[in-house]
Design a protein around this motif. Structure first.
Motif, PDB file in Angstrom:
ATOM      1  N   THR A  46       0.848  -1.187   0.000  1.00  0.00           N
ATOM      2  CA  THR A  46       0.000   0.000   0.000  1.00  0.00           C
ATOM      3  C   THR A  46       0.883   1.237   0.000  1.00  0.00           C
ATOM      4  O   THR A  46       1.925   1.267   0.650  1.00  0.00           O
ATOM      5  N   PRO A  47       0.465   2.254  -0.733  1.00  0.00           N
ATOM      6  CA  PRO A  47       1.288   3.463  -0.751  1.00  0.00           C
ATOM      7  C   PRO A  47       1.253   4.146   0.617  1.00  0.00           C
ATOM      8  O   PRO A  47       0.255   4.075   1.329  1.00  0.00           O
ATOM      9  N   PRO A  48       2.349   4.813   0.972  1.00  0.00           N
ATOM     10  CA  PRO A  48       2.368   5.492   2.271  1.00  0.00           C
ATOM     11  C   PRO A  48       1.377   6.652   2.283  1.00  0.00           C
ATOM     12  O   PRO A  48       1.122   7.293   1.272  1.00  0.00           O
ATOM     13  N   LYS A  49       0.806   6.877   3.452  1.00  0.00           N
ATOM     14  CA  LYS A  49      -0.156   7.966   3.591  1.00  0.00           C
ATOM     15  C   LYS A  49       0.583   9.279   3.800  1.00  0.00           C
ATOM     16  O   LYS A  49       1.679   9.316   4.357  1.00  0.00           O
ATOM     17  N   LYS A  50      -0.055  10.353   3.344  1.00  0.00           N
ATOM     18  CA  LYS A  50       0.546  11.663   3.531  1.00  0.00           C
ATOM     19  C   LYS A  50       0.445  12.057   4.994  1.00  0.00           C
ATOM     20  O   LYS A  50      -0.552  11.788   5.661  1.00  0.00           O
ATOM     21  N   VAL A  51       1.470  12.690   5.477  1.00  0.00           N
ATOM     22  CA  VAL A  51       1.497  13.124   6.860  1.00  0.00           C
ATOM     23  C   VAL A  51       0.735  14.443   6.956  1.00  0.00           C
ATOM     24  O   VAL A  51       1.000  15.392   6.221  1.00  0.00           O
ATOM     25  N   VAL A  52      -0.228  14.472   7.845  1.00  0.00           N
ATOM     26  CA  VAL A  52      -1.011  15.687   8.041  1.00  0.00           C
ATOM     27  C   VAL A  52      -0.325  16.510   9.126  1.00  0.00           C
ATOM     28  O   VAL A  52      -0.111  16.035  10.238  1.00  0.00           O
TER      29      VAL A  52
END
Length: 96
Positions: A65-71
């Protein structure tokens, strides 16, 4: 009362169980069947209980799974900038 006395006198005699499997946890995949005792038609052929074959389960595969963007939480400077813009819009609308 007669059945109770008969049970009391005959309980030590070894007999075959009427129901197969005797307990549900003995074999979950097998249908319950009854022995010769409850068969009305003696000429009928006795079938072996039907068993279910287990369904092969698919082998799990790894999925990348692609890494999630850091909020990033907005800073107080960002809040001040937004407030300043909102105040300008509000003042402009109120002057109309």
């Amino acid at each position: 009362m007669g059945c109770g006395i008969a049970d009391l006198l005959t309980f030590p005699l070894p007999t075959k169980p009427i129901v197969y499997p005797v307990y549900i946890w003995d074999d979950f995949d097998e249908d319950t069947s009854y022995g010769e005792v409850f068969r009305l038609d003696k000429t009928q052929k006795i079938d072996k209980p039907v068993t279910q074959t287990p369904v092969p389960q698919p082998v799990p595969t790894a999925v990348a799974t692609p890494p999630k963007k850091v909020v990033v939480a907005p800073s107080s400077q960002d809040y001040q900038e937004v407030n300043r813009k909102l105040n300008m819009l509000f003042d402009k609308e109120m002057q109309k």
